[in-house]
Scaffold this active site. Sequence first.
Site, PDB file in Angstrom:
ATOM      1  N   GLU A  55      -4.471 -14.278 -29.345  1.00 25.60           N
ATOM      2  CA  GLU A  55      -5.203 -14.846 -30.476  1.00 25.60           C
ATOM      3  C   GLU A  55      -4.828 -16.309 -30.696  1.00 25.60           C
ATOM      4  OE1 GLU A  55      -4.237 -10.528 -31.765  1.00 25.60           O
ATOM      5  OE2 GLU A  55      -3.517 -12.012 -30.325  1.00 25.60           O
ATOM      6  N   TRP A 172       3.673   1.571  12.043  1.00 26.99           N
ATOM      7  CA  TRP A 172       3.032   1.533  10.742  1.00 26.99           C
ATOM      8  C   TRP A 172       1.771   2.365  10.813  1.00 26.99           C
ATOM      9  CZ3 TRP A 172       5.700  -0.418   6.843  1.00 26.99           C
ATOM     10  CH2 TRP A 172       6.678  -1.353   7.102  1.00 26.99           C
ATOM     11  N   LEU A 206      12.417  -2.229  -0.802  1.00 27.34           N
ATOM     12  CA  LEU A 206      11.778  -1.902  -2.084  1.00 27.34           C
ATOM     13  C   LEU A 206      11.551  -3.136  -2.968  1.00 27.34           C
ATOM     14  CD1 LEU A 206      13.529   1.445  -3.136  1.00 27.34           C
ATOM     15  CD2 LEU A 206      11.384   1.138  -1.873  1.00 27.34           C
TER      16      LEU A 206
END
Length: 380
Positions: A55, A172, A206
């Site tokens: 806002e 992969w 990770l």
Amino acid sequence: MTSGDILHMRRAIALAARGLGGTSPNPVVGCVILDPSGEVAGEGFHAYAGGPHAEVVALREAGERARGGTAYVTLEPCNHTGRTGPCSTALLEAGVARVVVAVSDPNPKAAGGAAVLRRHGVLVDEGVLTAEAEEVNAAWLTFVRAGRPYVTWKFAATVDGRSAAEDGTSQWITSPEARADVHRLRAGSDAVVAGIGTVLADDPRLTARVPTPLRAAPVLRVVVDPGARTPAAARVLDSEAPTLVAVAEDATVPAHLSHHAVRLPRGPGGIDLPALLAELHDRQVVSVLIEGGPTLAGAFLREGLVDRVVGYLAPALLGAGAAALGPAGVSTITEIHRLEFAEVTPVGPDLKLVLRPKSPGPQSAVRPRSTVRPQSPKES
């Protein structure tokens, strides 16, 4: 609700989405300001925790044109003073005559802005495009309403559901494009969680290897390791990002894990998963990405703790090898976990699927703790 209300609120929701991945532990919020003639005078979104509210950004752009105008905001203007002042006050001082709200603020520390505006003569309309606004803020709303982080399970598999070949090799299965998208998924999460089996088998880092300029802190790495078996040389323990290792209360913790370990009760999945989520909630983790492996994913599903599934399917077949999902509490077809598609998108040669449970997991699965930290206020 007019067609103009829908148009401008939809724009506010699109603005709010720009803050995804940068505002935690605060919500994403978008705002559009119209001048008295109905022309757009200002726009804004909450970009990062501690930064100006949506806002305020929109009001700054609108300037004096906001006086007598209308504000469209995706979440009820806050009535709280934290690192910034209340948005309800900012709207009053700007002389806005009408405020249209999509979602009422569920956080008692920040709620009440709509009531304040009404008391000062501002016309407030609530409930415009609520479902769409809740969707973009799903993680934060789960964090506040359910008292736990929002949980996404991500997997990569062949079209016959295999995540590894019979000999255990898995790199992969999916394309470089899909793997890059996974890093963006990580970057938008507060924590990435893997089981000890994945750490021992794959030695993952990770980490989110894409720029995250708006994030206040690196993505937390979490290892579910009941027996405290994470090796000292594991890449998840490097200095690239913080790491939490969830160990059982009765485990013997080696010295190299002493600064990473948190003791939690044992549960059916090795660690009591509601207790783990409660611990992460205490640490202001709003969203969690479950990355591995199939046993851990099955345990989260069994307890009704998965809010979203993101799958990457490669156009390939293995026929044997590890399944993407382990036992998930289904012994007969009537117990099947039913999902609904939210998104189906090509990513390179692969297909990205985003799904959500048809019936949300039980919020009561997260048991209260005696040392829960207070929930953070809206855009504190």
